[in-house]
Design a protein around this motif. Sequence first.
Motif, short mmCIF file in Angstrom:
data_model
loop_
_atom_site.label_atom_id
_atom_site.label_comp_id
_atom_site.label_asym_id
_atom_site.label_seq_id
_atom_site.Cartn_x
_atom_site.Cartn_y
_atom_site.Cartn_z
N GLY A 55 -37.14 26.14 -14.87
CA GLY A 55 -35.82 26.65 -14.58
C GLY A 55 -35.00 26.82 -15.84
N ASP A 56 -33.81 27.37 -15.67
CA ASP A 56 -32.93 27.61 -16.82
C ASP A 56 -32.57 26.32 -17.55
N VAL B 83 -44.48 25.78 -34.16
CA VAL B 83 -44.39 26.00 -32.72
C VAL B 83 -44.33 24.63 -32.05
N LEU B 84 -43.40 24.47 -31.12
CA LEU B 84 -43.31 23.27 -30.30
C LEU B 84 -43.74 23.63 -28.88
N TYR B 85 -44.48 22.73 -28.23
CA TYR B 85 -44.86 22.90 -26.84
C TYR B 85 -44.29 21.76 -26.01
N ALA B 86 -43.90 22.08 -24.78
CA ALA B 86 -43.60 21.06 -23.78
C ALA B 86 -44.43 21.41 -22.55
N ALA B 87 -45.04 20.40 -21.92
CA ALA B 87 -45.98 20.69 -20.84
C ALA B 87 -46.00 19.58 -19.81
N THR B 88 -46.55 19.93 -18.64
CA THR B 88 -46.73 18.97 -17.57
C THR B 88 -48.06 19.24 -16.89
N ARG C 226 -33.12 26.00 -21.45
CA ARG C 226 -31.95 25.84 -22.33
C ARG C 226 -32.05 24.57 -23.14
N ALA C 227 -32.49 23.48 -22.51
CA ALA C 227 -32.63 22.21 -23.23
C ALA C 227 -33.66 22.32 -24.34
N ALA C 228 -34.79 22.97 -24.05
CA ALA C 228 -35.84 23.13 -25.05
C ALA C 228 -35.36 24.01 -26.20
N SER C 229 -34.65 25.08 -25.87
CA SER C 229 -34.14 25.98 -26.91
C SER C 229 -33.12 25.29 -27.81
N ARG D 127 -37.36 14.12 -24.22
CA ARG D 127 -36.15 13.58 -23.59
C ARG D 127 -35.33 14.69 -22.93
N ALA D 128 -35.18 15.81 -23.63
CA ALA D 128 -34.31 16.87 -23.14
C ALA D 128 -34.87 17.58 -21.91
N THR D 129 -36.18 17.77 -21.88
CA THR D 129 -36.79 18.52 -20.78
C THR D 129 -37.29 17.64 -19.65
N GLY D 130 -37.55 16.37 -19.95
CA GLY D 130 -38.13 15.48 -18.96
C GLY D 130 -39.60 15.72 -18.73
#
Length: 269
Positions: A131-132, A119-124, A136-139, A24-27
């Motif tokens: 970008g920042d 460890v968490l991953y977010a990917a596309t 920032r949202a992931a952190s 949700r936070a990173t899209g």
Amino acid sequence: MTPSGRLALTASPLVAGALQALQRATGLPVAMGGPVSAGSRTLVIDQLRGTATGSLQHLRVDTGAGLGGKAVALGRPSTVIDYLNAQGITHKYDRAVAPERLRAMVALPVRVGASTRAVLYAATRDSITFGDRILRAASAVVARLERDIEVEEEVRRRVAAPPLGEHHDLRAELLAIAGSMHDDEARARLLEVCERLRPAEAPPGITLSPRELDVLRLVSEGCTNDEISERLGLLPNTVKSYLKHAMRKLDVSNRIQAVNRARAAGLLG
């Protein structure tokens, strides 16, 4: 609690909730993660969201290897724009990543004290530069997870050996902690612990409808409202209505308390 005193994170609702929040936070469409063994030797990816295959399920990642292993080794987030062609990481796990066609990816270590717990991953599947805003949202998601892990470990420590005669004060303190938690699943589990510290007393003469009982049984199995809706063939709002009526009859304020009170009344097996 594990022998080392650390919270067991495999399939933990804390991590599951964090992965949902990360999407949700990173899209970003894909999120995954898992625990790191004591001593930060091995990461096991055991939770996946948005993946198309099972190629990454239960993948064991050595410290220093791949993107996640690099994040563990460095103790800070690591990113790539195009995983399979990235420089600066080993390509030990390319065969597992390739079926998912993942390209841009960020790996974020979850640290409590001096140790990396997960460890968490977010990917596309697109090649993009993070970008920042995304970082920032992931952190922020990781920071909330770290706090919730600390809180849950402290709660488990206190519940395991409360001082004699202090259950009442402990329950009040745990309720206060629950109110400060960000993770809905973790908060619900803590409220369940609080409920166990109070003798379960059900109002006399309670009668729940068959559908209300069906809903509460599925709640007791850990199902979400959407999952209950699908399993019972009901609309989500109908599920909420059954829960609301059951909680009113049981004189409780949340779903976990409703399950415990129904059990105390002998309504649930």
